[in-house]
Structure formats: C-alpha cells, structure tokens
Design a protein around this motif. Structure first.
Motif, PDB file in Angstrom:
ATOM      1  N   GLU A  15       0.842  -1.196   0.000  1.00  0.00           N
ATOM      2  CA  GLU A  15       0.000   0.000   0.000  1.00  0.00           C
ATOM      3  C   GLU A  15       0.877   1.245   0.000  1.00  0.00           C
ATOM      4  O   GLU A  15       1.847   1.339   0.747  1.00  0.00           O
ATOM      5  CB  GLU A  15      -0.913   0.008   1.221  1.00  0.00           C
ATOM      6  CG  GLU A  15      -1.903   1.147   1.190  1.00  0.00           C
ATOM      7  CD  GLU A  15      -2.942   1.031   2.281  1.00  0.00           C
ATOM      8  OE1 GLU A  15      -3.715   1.986   2.431  1.00  0.00           O
ATOM      9  OE2 GLU A  15      -2.998   0.004   2.972  1.00  0.00           O
ATOM     10  N   THR A  17       0.961   5.576   0.055  1.00  0.00           N
ATOM     11  CA  THR A  17       0.202   6.785   0.358  1.00  0.00           C
ATOM     12  C   THR A  17      -0.034   7.503  -0.970  1.00  0.00           C
ATOM     13  O   THR A  17       0.657   7.238  -1.970  1.00  0.00           O
ATOM     14  CB  THR A  17       0.992   7.718   1.295  1.00  0.00           C
ATOM     15  OG1 THR A  17       2.147   8.192   0.599  1.00  0.00           O
ATOM     16  CG2 THR A  17       1.374   7.017   2.593  1.00  0.00           C
ATOM     17  N   PRO A  18      -0.991   8.414  -1.022  1.00  0.00           N
ATOM     18  CA  PRO A  18      -1.182   9.171  -2.261  1.00  0.00           C
ATOM     19  C   PRO A  18       0.092   9.874  -2.719  1.00  0.00           C
ATOM     20  O   PRO A  18       0.408   9.888  -3.914  1.00  0.00           O
ATOM     21  CB  PRO A  18      -2.276  10.174  -1.884  1.00  0.00           C
ATOM     22  CG  PRO A  18      -3.075   9.461  -0.831  1.00  0.00           C
ATOM     23  CD  PRO A  18      -2.038   8.708  -0.039  1.00  0.00           C
ATOM     24  N   ASP A  39      -4.757  11.208  -9.054  1.00  0.00           N
ATOM     25  CA  ASP A  39      -4.847  11.557  -7.642  1.00  0.00           C
ATOM     26  C   ASP A  39      -6.257  12.014  -7.290  1.00  0.00           C
ATOM     27  O   ASP A  39      -6.819  11.599  -6.271  1.00  0.00           O
ATOM     28  CB  ASP A  39      -3.829  12.649  -7.304  1.00  0.00           C
ATOM     29  CG  ASP A  39      -3.801  12.953  -5.818  1.00  0.00           C
ATOM     30  OD1 ASP A  39      -3.800  12.000  -5.006  1.00  0.00           O
ATOM     31  OD2 ASP A  39      -3.797  14.148  -5.466  1.00  0.00           O
ATOM     32  N   PHE A  42      -8.643   8.905  -7.313  1.00  0.00           N
ATOM     33  CA  PHE A  42      -8.486   8.048  -6.141  1.00  0.00           C
ATOM     34  C   PHE A  42      -8.930   8.755  -4.868  1.00  0.00           C
ATOM     35  O   PHE A  42      -9.431   8.113  -3.944  1.00  0.00           O
ATOM     36  CB  PHE A  42      -7.053   7.524  -6.033  1.00  0.00           C
ATOM     37  CG  PHE A  42      -6.738   6.477  -7.071  1.00  0.00           C
ATOM     38  CD1 PHE A  42      -7.564   5.386  -7.257  1.00  0.00           C
ATOM     39  CD2 PHE A  42      -5.616   6.594  -7.869  1.00  0.00           C
ATOM     40  CE1 PHE A  42      -7.294   4.425  -8.214  1.00  0.00           C
ATOM     41  CE2 PHE A  42      -5.324   5.633  -8.828  1.00  0.00           C
ATOM     42  CZ  PHE A  42      -6.157   4.546  -8.999  1.00  0.00           C
ATOM     43  N   ALA A  43      -8.779  10.082  -4.798  1.00  0.00           N
ATOM     44  CA  ALA A  43      -9.272  10.830  -3.639  1.00  0.00           C
ATOM     45  C   ALA A  43     -10.795  10.707  -3.565  1.00  0.00           C
ATOM     46  O   ALA A  43     -11.358  10.522  -2.476  1.00  0.00           O
ATOM     47  CB  ALA A  43      -8.846  12.297  -3.727  1.00  0.00           C
ATOM     48  N   MET A  45     -12.548   8.226  -4.717  1.00  0.00           N
ATOM     49  CA  MET A  45     -12.832   6.848  -4.299  1.00  0.00           C
ATOM     50  C   MET A  45     -12.636   6.677  -2.798  1.00  0.00           C
ATOM     51  O   MET A  45     -13.480   6.072  -2.121  1.00  0.00           O
ATOM     52  CB  MET A  45     -11.924   5.870  -5.046  1.00  0.00           C
ATOM     53  CG  MET A  45     -12.256   5.696  -6.482  1.00  0.00           C
ATOM     54  SD  MET A  45     -11.064   4.556  -7.214  1.00  0.00           S
ATOM     55  CE  MET A  45     -11.722   4.440  -8.861  1.00  0.00           C
ATOM     56  N   ARG A  46     -11.528   7.220  -2.275  1.00  0.00           N
ATOM     57  CA  ARG A  46     -11.276   7.102  -0.830  1.00  0.00           C
ATOM     58  C   ARG A  46     -12.366   7.789  -0.020  1.00  0.00           C
ATOM     59  O   ARG A  46     -12.690   7.350   1.079  1.00  0.00           O
ATOM     60  CB  ARG A  46      -9.896   7.688  -0.482  1.00  0.00           C
ATOM     61  CG  ARG A  46      -8.732   6.824  -0.910  1.00  0.00           C
ATOM     62  CD  ARG A  46      -7.406   7.335  -0.347  1.00  0.00           C
ATOM     63  NE  ARG A  46      -7.103   8.706  -0.729  1.00  0.00           N
ATOM     64  CZ  ARG A  46      -6.504   9.069  -1.875  1.00  0.00           C
ATOM     65  NH1 ARG A  46      -6.160   8.145  -2.756  1.00  0.00           N
ATOM     66  NH2 ARG A  46      -6.262  10.336  -2.135  1.00  0.00           N
ATOM     67  N   ALA A  47     -12.939   8.850  -0.562  1.00  0.00           N
ATOM     68  CA  ALA A  47     -14.002   9.580   0.129  1.00  0.00           C
ATOM     69  C   ALA A  47     -15.360   8.885  -0.008  1.00  0.00           C
ATOM     70  O   ALA A  47     -16.342   9.324   0.577  1.00  0.00           O
ATOM     71  CB  ALA A  47     -14.079  11.006  -0.407  1.00  0.00           C
TER      72      ALA A  47
END
Length: 82
Positions: A15, A17-18, A39, A42-43, A45-47
């Motif tokens: 894994e 980090t961004p 970026d 994926f931000a 998606m993470r949210a």
C-alpha cells in the motif's frame, strides 16, 4: 508434480500513500497532468463518492454486466496473465 503451464510467482501488495503513488507515477514518466487526474480520482474513491455501482454497461452495451469472477476465469484460461 505440477502440470505444465504458466509459472506461478508470488505477488505482493504494498500500500502506498497518495504522495508515494504520485512520486512513483512521475518517476515512471507519467505526465504531471495525468498524475493529478489519477490523484483526484483516487481521492474521490477514498471519500466514498464512487462506491455505488452504476448502470453504464447496461446503457452502453444494452446487456447486463458480466460477473468479474467469470471474466477472470476466461481471461486466465486464454493466457491473459501468462
């Protein structure tokens, strides 16, 4: 004894980090703009903004989507990852 076929090799998940992922992309020659877009995606998606499945396959192809497991089995049998 294993039957002949594709070699089996271990795959390790690491894994990032961004910030680490962005650095890897840039080091591989991905343009800055593309790294920024990835970026942002994926931000989102993470949210959790892209967590709900959509109906894009049905609308575009006019059929239900295929099961991923079935797809992966067919692709592996056809040598996609050998």
């Amino acid at each position: 004894m294993r039957p002949p076929g594709p070699a089996v090799r271990p795959i390790r998940y690491e894994e990032l980090t961004p910030r680490e992922y962005r650095a890897e992309l840039l080091a591989e020659g991905v343009p800055e703009e593309a790294a920024e877009e990835l970026d942002a995606m994926f931000a989102a998606m993470r949210a959790g903004h892209l967590a709900e499945p959509g109906d894009g396959v049905r609308r575009v192809l006019g059929r239900e989507p295929s099961d991923f497991g079935a797809y992966a089995s067919r692709a592996a049998a056809a040598g996609a990852w050998s």
